[in-house]
Motif scaffolding. Sequence first.
Motif, PDB file in Angstrom:
ATOM      1  N   GLU A 118       0.827  -1.205   0.000  1.00 14.26           N
ATOM      2  CA  GLU A 118       0.000   0.000   0.000  1.00 14.26           C
ATOM      3  C   GLU A 118       0.865   1.261   0.000  1.00 14.26           C
ATOM      4  N   THR A 119       1.983   1.179   0.611  1.00 13.47           N
ATOM      5  CA  THR A 119       2.884   2.338   0.564  1.00 13.47           C
ATOM      6  C   THR A 119       3.384   2.580  -0.857  1.00 13.47           C
ATOM      7  N   LEU A 121       1.802   1.780  -3.464  1.00 12.89           N
ATOM      8  CA  LEU A 121       0.673   2.324  -4.228  1.00 12.89           C
ATOM      9  C   LEU A 121       0.535   3.825  -3.991  1.00 12.89           C
ATOM     10  N   LEU A 122       0.733   4.225  -2.760  1.00 14.82           N
ATOM     11  CA  LEU A 122       0.671   5.656  -2.513  1.00 14.82           C
ATOM     12  C   LEU A 122       1.807   6.403  -3.210  1.00 14.82           C
ATOM     13  N   VAL A 124       3.121   5.526  -5.990  1.00 15.87           N
ATOM     14  CA  VAL A 124       2.710   5.641  -7.395  1.00 15.87           C
ATOM     15  C   VAL A 124       1.625   6.715  -7.526  1.00 15.87           C
ATOM     16  N   THR A 125       0.828   6.844  -6.481  1.00 17.00           N
ATOM     17  CA  THR A 125      -0.183   7.906  -6.514  1.00 17.00           C
ATOM     18  C   THR A 125       0.469   9.274  -6.638  1.00 17.00           C
ATOM     19  N   VAL A 127       3.155   9.877  -8.190  1.00 16.35           N
ATOM     20  CA  VAL A 127       3.523  10.026  -9.605  1.00 16.35           C
ATOM     21  C   VAL A 127       2.286  10.368 -10.438  1.00 16.35           C
ATOM     22  N   SER A 128       1.190   9.685 -10.124  1.00 17.99           N
ATOM     23  CA  SER A 128      -0.037   9.954 -10.881  1.00 17.99           C
ATOM     24  C   SER A 128      -0.525  11.379 -10.646  1.00 17.99           C
ATOM     25  N   LEU A 129      -0.432  11.820  -9.426  1.00 17.65           N
ATOM     26  CA  LEU A 129      -0.863  13.191  -9.157  1.00 17.65           C
ATOM     27  C   LEU A 129       0.025  14.201  -9.865  1.00 17.65           C
TER      28      LEU A 129
END
Lengths: 214, 902, 260
Positions: A118-119, A121-122, A124-125, A127-129
């Motif tokens: 989950e970390t 994933l965050l 990567v979030t 990067v997505s943001l």
Amino acid sequence: MNIKLNAPVSTAIAIGVGIIVLAGYFIPSITNIRFALLRTGLVLAAVALLVGIINLLTVHFKKLGPDNENSGYSLILIIALLLTLVIGIIDMVQSYMFGQSNFQMTNWIFTNIQLPIETSLLAVTAVSLTYAAASILRKRMDLFSITFFFVILLVLLGSFSIPPATLPFLHIIRDWIVRVPALGGARGLLLGIALGTITTGIRILMGTDRPYGG
Amino acid sequence: MTDILCPTCGRPNPDNQGSCEFCGSPLGTDDSSLRNDLFPAKDINAPGRHPPVEPDDSSRLDDFLKPTEPAGSSLRNDFFPPEENDDHGSLEPTGLNDSSPLKDFFSSEDLGNQESIQPTEPDDSSRLDDFLKPTEPAGSSLRNDFFPPEENDDHGSLEPTGLNDSSPLKDFFSSEDLGNQESIQPTEPDDSSRLDDFLKPTEPAGSSLRNDFVPPEENDIRDILEPTGLNDSSALKDFFSSEDLGDQESIQPIESDDSSPLDDFLSTKEIDDQNNLRAAEPLEDAKPDSEPTSFSGDSGWLDMLQDPNSTIDEDQESEAAPVSAPTVDKPGTDWLEKIKRLNKSADEVEEDSSFPDWLSVTEKPEGEPKAKPEEPESPAEDVPDWLQLDDDDDQLNDFLQKKDLYDSEIKSEDSGETISEEEESQAPAELFEEGVEHKKFPSWAAAQDSAPQNGAQEIPEELQFLAGVEPDSITDQIVDPFQGEEEEFFDDLFSEELPGWLTTASEEGAQIAEDEISRGELPGWVEAMRPVVESSDMTGLSEDEDYIENYGPLAGIPSVLPAEAEFALDPEQAAMKPLDLTASKSHQEYVNLLKKLIGEEKKVKPITKVAPVQTQRILRWLIAIILIITVGGTIIFGGTIETKIPPEDQVNSSGYGALFNQIDELFDGQPVLIAFDYQPAATAEMHIAAASVVDHLMEQGTYLSFVSTQPTGPVLAEHFLTSTQEKHGYIHNQQYINLGYLPGESAGLVSFVIAPKKIIPLAFDGSNAWGSPPLVNVDSISDFAMILVITDDPNTAKSWIEQVGTHLKDTPLNMVVSAQVEPLIQPYFRASPQLLSGYVAGVIHSLNYEHLREQPSLASTAWLPYNIGIIITVGTMFIGGLANGVLSLFSRHRARQIGEIK
Amino acid sequence: MSATGFTGIVVIVLFLGLMIFFSIINQEPKQKNIRPIQAYNKINQEINVAVEDGTQLHISLGRGGITGPESASALAGLSILKQVIEKSSVCDYPPVASTGNAVISILAQDTIQGTSKAISIADKGKNPSGELVGVTPFSYAAGTLTTIRDNNVSANIHTGWFGSEITWLTTAGERQSTPTIAGTAQLPAQAVIYASASDPLIGEELYAGGAYLGAGKIHLASISAQDVFRWIIIFVILGSVLLKILGIDIFVENSLAGSM
């Protein structure tokens, strides 16, 4: 349209419980009733979590098969869920009955599997943001988007604080943005959301919206 | 108005000319009237005509007919060349001084057209008798010659050319399509006797003729049959027996190459409607008076035609024997139907080479006087000149009376003969019982007077079948014209029932017959003579007329639609023959296009949707790579950096400053509730933000109680302690207690506020939480010395503030939140009354908190990578944003240009 | 009773009265008096596209439950789910729903079954699902990615309670070239939605889904009541500012504190 006999009953229950809980918020004398209802709701919420997990299992069991290209993921999910459940039960038995372990195996799974995932994933979030902010001008080239874009840059730069390169005025700007426009905007949005929440709740209490199948 | 047709060049000449104006050849016969009738001017140039020969006398007629006089099948083949089906020439009689020239008289190249056999004008009665003499079929062999199998479709007009023997008559009646009803119209006789002889055959021959006369499918043209007085009903039965009953032909005395005059008049619709009546009236009146003596004298040839066994002087000159087939008889219908069924279908018949059945008459015993005169009932004024009886009324009347008397005698005498003969002879007599009063006058002549009256009130019996009426006297009399060796053959045919289509046609015809009878006008065949004869044009076409029908019942009528298609249409044939549509290339293209369109409709076309925003994977990967490299490198190779302590006023007004002061005031053993309400994904940030605060609490010696509204919260709490506060060595159930998961979110919080012990009675490990040292002195939520909420969710923070903070009295509510939550909780901190006592938001506040504690912790360690990450993110975002902005401007400009172009 | 409680009762009663009032005066539920919201127009368009294209819509209801402040957004998502199912009943493939909360999952399935029976979707195989994908934000996001990347999904509608993890969902929709309509009550997520979704729903627009999708006149009345209250709040804020400027605010606070 099918008319179910339990529809009026469920509607009446939902409306009655909602009104009592709401009234208990303002009327201290009915706090006990409100509390009883809330406790019942908590139990049901916990059971609902179990039901949801069973539903999750059922859905992914249905996805198993050659027709579903993602059946492998479903299989992994089922195995992981069952394995974690078994380990949790073992930990619970050991803890409750023998008092030996303090959910060590469960903690190990959480620390070494779920937490990194989950970390990541965050991360990567992030990067997505960043990508979303960079591409906002391509999606909507208007005043609000431009403002949005540059406000992001200013707030980030205002958070930047390495002594040789620190720009004091950026901090001031950042603080001003967070305190004034961001807070004002957030307040305005929250007011609107609050109004929407009230109307939604009233519709539920009125029985016009019946997400409980009534 | 009539011209003499040059037998050499075929061009018309005035009738007063002795020789052709064009070629100088001597013109035809001396009898100009007959010549004119035989060769109307308009038909001269008609295709298919046989070149006439000079018919001035019998020898010349013989000479003329010689080249065209085939013997047997050869003659037939000459007259009906298979290749010339479309050309329906009529053989023009050129001379009739003996029977031989008339052999070709009735020959026709195209039997498919309605043609009339028009006998040439004989010099005397003997020649006319001879003309009809060959109508006696000799047998089946002869019949075979008459009906070549190759010529099924074409039914030319049979024009008498010479009938000195049976072979011409074979050709005369040669027709493979017996459905064409033909009427043989007599030529204008010089005297009454010849005319009587000529007209005798026009009497209906019996039921067989009736069948041919009324085709079931084409009621409009079935009327055109004109009485020809063929007493030899057997022959005429076959003659009119048709596979294609829709084609009705009349045999006219004078040829018309493609459209004989009679055909022309027959082709009109109006005439069609009236001809049923006209054809029926003579039948009705035709009460043959059998006068064998006179008949044998003047009309012996006709007797031959009528009765092969009759005593006919073979030396008699044959005359053109007009043949009509308007006989209507139910029995005859039956055997015709059987013939039709024998051939199975019209289509098959066309291809079949079977002989007409009527030729079986040759097998019948001779001496059957069955002359049943059948007179045309057209008014006198419509009768052509050659048919006018002005000159020889008396003779004609006598002749017809004798003929009728003779027929009646014959019938009475021959009652014991074959059933077919009897029926053939009796049927007309029975049919025409009502016309007894007309016996004294030729039936056709009497019909001129009687037709209007009778026709308007009565339905002739021979037409009763049209009305669906089946005379009882007739139904029992099955006419079987075929005796002898073909008897069995036809018995099989007769055993079959009447086809449905014919029955239907009879019913339909009944109504038509009634209508037509009520009109009571002149015979159509007489009336139809006019337009053909009066045409002065060589081609028969006036300037205003674009087209004159050449074929069928409409032949000779100008400005009509071509009737060939309908004429050739046979219902059965059409039903069986597949439709061969001739599709051109363009038609095929249209068909293909239609098929393509229909096919495309069935296809599921995926809707190509324009992506709302095209993804930029390169930019995405570029951002990820840059961030990973820079931040990772900073974490690995970087270190801690010294930061400035924030100003005091800033600390005093900040949330981390307030929190620091509150914790700093706590002492050993005070219970503190910590809510781990963040997601595992936010562990990194929340651990950095909360590590220094919790460390501060542990340093103060407080007892910690952990609770979480998130399912993963209890585990996160344990992980937090083990990962960040390992140094304090807090022991579960001694210095801290993990109460576990509090379900119900906001509702759970409310319940927990109201009765914490009831909501969470046990600890996370199942121990008695409220009996442990951390909670031993806690009964309610307000008994905690401090409540600290660690969350990354603003909603969770709000829930704690709104649901718990409002119920707290002296217990401060503090928070460690993610940086994204700060704007939302800041109002609660700055509000009055203050619902949030203090907070630490993100890495920045945590770093400041560490500065306050003067103990670097995780925030100090993460500060450099954090700032590197920020600057890289800002740089990437800025570059990418500008690039996308420029691209967006370009795309807009391009779209605007395209829009302007469009 | 505290001032907050009294204010709450007044607000709720006033809201209820206004909703009833507007629902009575607006007998004909027409949408001509409400401002157009592009996201809801897009939902209607995508429903039509799904019907024509033989595809299906994906509706993610987020991970909010019904026992917290996020319940309103979750219920709003359920209302939108109901309307979408009714409108897309003629689709070859009914919408697919995903949730990150167990209670919402049950309610979603109940809504789906009730709506399907109401519109006579007898084929259970075609009934849209309301599966629980994950119980944590990122597990929910990761599980939902599978549904979004299904080629048969023509559009994604994210209405409910989301965090910043919604960027996963919007980005996945962008990579699938499918339009994304997203709305949530969480402010950080709204910022993410604004930056990444093709058709964002900002603020209270999430709660207006029933009115824009034809759920009934009570939803239109709710919007009217919100507008009335919005103006009331505006005047109250402006009045408070004015009183503060004039220095009367302290007097009012003291007066209110004394009365309560």
